[in-house]
Write a protein that holds these residues in place. Structure first.
Motif, short mmCIF file in Angstrom:
data_model
loop_
_atom_site.label_atom_id
_atom_site.label_comp_id
_atom_site.label_asym_id
_atom_site.label_seq_id
_atom_site.Cartn_x
_atom_site.Cartn_y
_atom_site.Cartn_z
N ASP A 2 0.79 -1.22 0.00
CA ASP A 2 0.00 0.00 0.00
C ASP A 2 0.83 1.28 0.00
OD1 ASP A 2 -2.41 -1.36 0.02
OD2 ASP A 2 -2.38 -1.55 2.20
N GLU A 3 2.14 1.15 0.08
CA GLU A 3 2.98 2.34 0.18
C GLU A 3 2.97 3.15 -1.12
OE1 GLU A 3 3.94 -0.73 0.91
OE2 GLU A 3 4.93 -0.79 2.84
N LEU A 4 3.14 4.45 -0.97
CA LEU A 4 3.35 5.33 -2.11
C LEU A 4 4.85 5.59 -2.20
CD1 LEU A 4 0.49 7.92 -1.61
CD2 LEU A 4 0.65 6.16 -3.36
N ARG A 45 6.27 7.51 -15.17
CA ARG A 45 5.40 7.83 -14.05
C ARG A 45 5.99 8.91 -13.14
NH1 ARG A 45 4.14 2.01 -11.65
NH2 ARG A 45 3.13 3.25 -10.05
N HIS A 158 9.09 -8.78 0.86
CA HIS A 158 8.44 -8.70 -0.46
C HIS A 158 9.36 -9.37 -1.47
CE1 HIS A 158 5.73 -5.75 1.29
NE2 HIS A 158 6.79 -5.09 1.70
N ARG A 168 5.42 -3.39 -10.61
CA ARG A 168 3.95 -3.43 -10.61
C ARG A 168 3.40 -3.35 -9.19
NH1 ARG A 168 4.37 -7.76 -14.90
NH2 ARG A 168 4.29 -6.56 -16.82
N MET A 169 4.26 -3.55 -8.19
CA MET A 169 3.83 -3.44 -6.79
C MET A 169 3.61 -1.98 -6.39
SD MET A 169 6.40 -6.10 -4.95
CE MET A 169 6.20 -7.85 -5.08
N ILE A 170 4.07 -1.07 -7.23
CA ILE A 170 3.95 0.37 -6.93
C ILE A 170 2.62 0.86 -7.45
CG2 ILE A 170 4.91 2.66 -7.35
CD1 ILE A 170 7.62 1.26 -7.79
N ARG A 171 1.88 1.53 -6.58
CA ARG A 171 0.60 2.06 -7.07
C ARG A 171 0.76 3.52 -7.43
NH1 ARG A 171 -2.94 4.05 -2.39
NH2 ARG A 171 -1.55 3.97 -0.63
#
Length: 171
Positions: A2-4, A45, A158, A168-171
């Motif tokens: 959930d981290e940014l 991004r 992780h 892809r784990m980065i939102r």
């Protein structure tokens, strides 16, 4: 997760490029599968990127700092520019504060990129990468290779099967 994140740091050998022990020859640089696509995605991004790499071959007298710099330049030719390069040139017996698993280079990379370690992901292929990230307060992601020990995989908070999966784990 959930981290940014504002930045992603990478180990060099075995993570971004194939591990050629004590490589001083830019012609021997081969990107890991998906490395360019992963980095292009991060840069598109707006995430900052950096490299954090133990290069004990310098301290061991096996390669020169200039040779390591030429290999790093080749990495950038193939994978694009990084916002910071943090290299530990010391011999493992030197007891420096920068050699992974110590957090010194992770802190230095975060400072150079103007990001907080808690908003930084660190992707590597061995336990020392995970330990350095954790000691600095960054989020580690282990991408195992054939040299990664089973206990390192089990202890990593992780893991990802490859670089593209990791980012892809980065939102």
């Amino acid at each position: 997760m959930d981290e940014l994140f504002d930045a992603v740091l990478f180990d060099r050998d075995g993570t971004l490029i194939e591990d050629v022990p004590y490589n001083g020859d830019p012609a021997r640089v081969t990107p890991m599968p998906g490395a360019r696509a992963a980095l292009d995605s991060l840069r598109a991004r707006g995430l900052r990127t950096g490299v954090v790499s133990n290069q004990s071959g310098i301290g061991r007298g096996l390669v020169t700092a200039a040779q390591v710099a030429s290999v790093n330049a080749r990495v950038e030719e193939l994978l694009g520019p990084f916002g910071t390069w943090q290299i530990c040139p010391h011999h493992p017996d030197d007891g420096c504060a920068c050699r992974k698993p110590a957090p010194g280079m992770v802190f230095a990379a975060c400072e150079a990129l103007h990001v907080h370690p808690a908003r930084t992901m660190f992707v590597g292929d061995i336990g020392a990468d995970v330990e350095a990230a954790q000691a600095a307060g960054a989020v580690p992601v282990l991408v195992p290779t054939p040299v990664t020990r089973a206990d390192e995989v089990q202890q990593a908070p992780h893991t990802a099967r490859d670089l593209l999966t990791a980012i892809r784990m980065i939102r």
